[in-house]
Design a protein around this motif. Sequence first.
Motif, PDB file in Angstrom:
ATOM      1  N   ALA A   1       5.005  -7.311   7.793  1.00 26.86           N
ATOM      2  CA  ALA A   1       4.937  -5.849   7.768  1.00 26.86           C
ATOM      3  C   ALA A   1       5.064  -5.271   9.177  1.00 26.86           C
ATOM      4  O   ALA A   1       5.700  -4.225   9.375  1.00 26.86           O
TER       5      ALA A   1
ATOM      6  N   THR B   1       0.235  -8.703   5.796  1.00 31.00           N
ATOM      7  CA  THR B   1       1.383  -8.383   4.948  1.00 31.00           C
ATOM      8  C   THR B   1       1.055  -8.622   3.483  1.00 31.00           C
ATOM      9  O   THR B   1       1.441  -7.835   2.617  1.00 31.00           O
TER      10      THR B   1
ATOM     11  N   PHE C   1      -0.903  -5.704   2.158  1.00 33.83           N
ATOM     12  CA  PHE C   1       0.000  -4.582   1.902  1.00 33.83           C
ATOM     13  C   PHE C   1       0.747  -4.784   0.578  1.00 33.83           C
ATOM     14  O   PHE C   1       0.832  -3.867  -0.256  1.00 33.83           O
TER      15      PHE C   1
ATOM     16  N   LEU D   1      -3.045   4.792   1.616  1.00 32.91           N
ATOM     17  CA  LEU D   1      -1.821   4.230   2.187  1.00 32.91           C
ATOM     18  C   LEU D   1      -1.598   4.736   3.606  1.00 32.91           C
ATOM     19  O   LEU D   1      -1.209   3.986   4.499  1.00 32.91           O
TER      20      LEU D   1
ATOM     21  N   ASN E   1      -3.982   3.194   6.268  1.00 31.58           N
ATOM     22  CA  ASN E   1      -3.664   1.810   6.600  1.00 31.58           C
ATOM     23  C   ASN E   1      -2.262   1.648   7.190  1.00 31.58           C
ATOM     24  O   ASN E   1      -1.778   0.516   7.333  1.00 31.58           O
TER      25      ASN E   1
ATOM     26  N   GLU F   1       0.383   2.133   5.798  1.00 33.93           N
ATOM     27  CA  GLU F   1       1.258   1.540   4.782  1.00 33.93           C
ATOM     28  C   GLU F   1       2.247   2.548   4.221  1.00 33.93           C
ATOM     29  O   GLU F   1       3.329   2.161   3.766  1.00 33.93           O
TER      30      GLU F   1
END
Length: 281
Positions: free
Chosen positions: A43, A160, A163, A212, A215, A217
């Motif tokens: 990620a 990762t 995520f 999200l 983080n 993300e």
Amino acid sequence: MATQLLIYRNVQPITRDKHGELYLKAGKDFVFAKDVNSVPLMAAEFPAAASDLPIVFTNAEDNGVLPVAVLGIERDSNLMVDEDNRWQGEYVPAFFRRYPFVFASSAEGQTFTLCIDEDYEGINSDGRGERLFDADGEQTQYLSRVLSFLQDYQAHFQRTRTFCRRLVELDLLESVEAQVRLPEGGRRTLTGFKAINRNKLKELSAEQLQTLMNNDELELIHIHLQSMRNFNRLTRLAKGGAAQDTQAKPDPATDEDTASGEVAPANNASSSDKDNNSLLH
């Protein structure tokens, strides 16, 4: 022990008894990667990799998913490696940069052993390159730096996975197909991967979106979606287009950074496409 093989042929644990007198001359080319059409991606690599490569998701062995960078539109063909085995582009995925080293994990995934591909041509006993162990049998600074790089890689791997688990829990992924133009004319439909469904993303609650965002993300999701435009670049390379840049392979002991194509849902593919090809395998 479990390893991510892909480019590795003869993975063996690094030991003083077996490798104490050996040297490693790190190569600068990517001949080991020329037949790989996709590679796992962390990620943390998304922002850099998205400048060159489409980032998609593929099924993992534990019924989850993992991100991969797409490198070619044919099986066993890496368009990012040119005829001189140089990398065409600005960013080299960390999976390749760490070669010929790799971690192998125990069955329970709690312990990791530093390994090397013993078929790597740079391993030698005639003094070329860097020693792995010194005269006292202790790790050299070179091997310590390699170990640090792989430990960093493993830490990013765990982040990762977190995520990706969230993407699965939120049911944001869908199977998609990418239609690319072939060098000889016609089109090919590439299958076998997943992408974020934009409509499902818009339907998330404010609380889910905030999670999200907190983080980082949500940013990764948008980078992934934007990167899908890079299927166009792969198409140009397949037609013999010029590379934007070329570079030699970095040594993992000195590397400090770990970090017209149309994409449609899988059930929307046109039956008139010239060919169908599973991209990820």
